[in-house]
Design an enzyme around this catalytic site. Structure first.
Site, mmCIF file in Angstrom:
data_model
loop_
_atom_site.group_PDB
_atom_site.id
_atom_site.type_symbol
_atom_site.label_atom_id
_atom_site.label_comp_id
_atom_site.label_asym_id
_atom_site.label_seq_id
_atom_site.Cartn_x
_atom_site.Cartn_y
_atom_site.Cartn_z
ATOM 1 N N HIS A 32 -5.502 -3.480 5.461
ATOM 2 C CA HIS A 32 -4.953 -3.854 4.147
ATOM 3 C C HIS A 32 -6.047 -4.386 3.231
ATOM 4 O O HIS A 32 -5.895 -5.410 2.582
ATOM 5 C CB HIS A 32 -3.844 -4.903 4.342
ATOM 6 C CG HIS A 32 -3.121 -5.279 3.077
ATOM 7 N ND1 HIS A 32 -2.504 -4.341 2.266
ATOM 8 C CD2 HIS A 32 -2.916 -6.487 2.489
ATOM 9 C CE1 HIS A 32 -1.948 -4.959 1.239
ATOM 10 N NE2 HIS A 32 -2.190 -6.264 1.348
ATOM 11 N N ASP A 40 0.832 -1.205 0.000
ATOM 12 C CA ASP A 40 0.000 0.000 0.000
ATOM 13 C C ASP A 40 0.869 1.258 0.000
ATOM 14 O O ASP A 40 0.549 2.243 -0.672
ATOM 15 C CB ASP A 40 -0.927 0.003 1.216
ATOM 16 C CG ASP A 40 -1.880 -1.176 1.221
ATOM 17 O OD1 ASP A 40 -2.324 -1.588 0.132
ATOM 18 O OD2 ASP A 40 -2.170 -1.698 2.320
#
Length: 337
Positions: free
Chosen positions: A199, A172
């Site tokens: 996530h 990310d």
């Protein structure tokens, strides 16, 4: 001050050089898969690794033989099937777990739960039995549930150390850095965006106000940019049209996080990475924030910087989904036979 230390001091390029030495045994569980193979290749290239232990339920001897021909110092061993899990894990300093099935078009990370939960629970139990002091880095999705699963399994074995169990959310951050750089005309290697929360989808919260260097995102670009960072995994799944999910970029991100852990274990100071860990920063039991890493894992949870109202809203909107995913992982272990 906070934002200046979010970028890890040891980048992937340095860790592939010959400037550092270490004697770490690193295991990759799921080494024959789409993430496991390129991840193992990157780890084999690093002087931080002296023994690369590869485990999977198929093809591991071939992957190990292939990698063993590379002219770098790490010894490579291949371990096949449950009977060889102990040998793969004994004496490990770091265990990286990319094992599990990948997403396909139309699937969410949560759709992977039933299959991957069992796989992660089995491997976490192996870690608890054979290398309870190792750093455990979980890539297998859904990370928002697989980290609670790992923790609960290790608690059952009475070896859980919250400073040594990490959900790898680094992809990310890598994506946020890349997309911001593209938008701003910057070198992505010099951009650092902390990403907090979880996530998956809206639990992925890029803190663009803490970006280094300081950036100015026009209001009409802010929501689309955050949305792209949150749904970047789906972007890859769609582009691969059924042939897999994000494997190469995830391998890069997994290697970056592993090298940061190894650097910190090796005495490097000021190593900071975001990861999904046991936390009291928010009302969620687990939450990703920047972490100062040290010899024994998490040295200090750096928490959240000052948020903009927009970012505060993103955090608030993520809470229910995060709590549900965490609870799902905990209940899975509680109901295991």
């Amino acid at each position: 001050m906070f934002s200046r230390i979010v970028r890890p001091t040891a980048g992937l390029a340095r860790c592939l050089s010959t400037s550092a030495q270490n004697n770490a045994k690193v295991a990759v569980l799921g080494a024959s898969g789409g993430i496991g193979q390129p991840l193992s290749l990157l780890l084999k290239n690093s002087p931080l690794v002296s023994h690369l232990s590869l485990y999977d339920i198929a093809h591991t001897p071939g992957v190990a033989a292939d990698l063993s021909h590379i002219e770098t110092r790490a010894k490579v061993t291949g371990h096949l099937g449950p009977d060889q899990l102990g040998a793969a894990l004994e004496g490990c300093d770091v265990v990286v777990i990319p094992a599990g099935v990948p997403r396909k078009p139309g699937m969410t990370r949560d759709d992977l739960f039933n299959t991957n939960a069992t796989i992660v629970a089995t491997l976490a139990d192996g870690c608890a039995r054979y290398c309870p002091e190792a750093m455990i880095c979980v890539i297998a999705n859904p990370v928002n549930s697989t980290i609670p699963i790992t923790a609960e399994v290790m608690k059952k074995r009475k070896v859980f150390n919250h400073n040594k169990v990490f959900g790898v959310t680094t992809l990310d951050i890598v994506r946020a850095n890349t997309f911001v750089a593209e938008l701003q005309g910057l070198d992505p290697a010099r951009v650092s965006v902390p990403v907090v929360g979880g996530h998956a989808g809206k639990t992925i919260i890029p803190l663009l106000s803490s970006c280094v260097p300081k950036i100015d995102i026009p209001a009409d670009q802010l929501t689309p940019l955050v949305g792209r960072i949150q749904e970047a995994g789906t972007e890859v799944v769609k582009a691969k049209a059924g042939a897999g999910s994000a494997t190469l970029s995830m391998a890069y991100a997994g290697a970056r996080f592993t090298f940061s852990v190894l650097d910190a274990m090796n005495g490097k100071e000021g190593v900071v990475e975001c990861a999904f860990v046991k936390s009291d920063v928010t009302e969620c039991k687990y939450f990703s924030t920047p972490l100062l890493l040290g010899v024994n894992g998490i040295e200090k949870n750096l928490g959240l910087p000052k948020l903009t109202p927009f970012e505060e809203t993103l955090v608030a909107e993520a809470m229910d989904e995060l709590k549900a995913s965490i609870r799902k992982g905990e209940e899975f272990v509680a109901n295991m036979k």
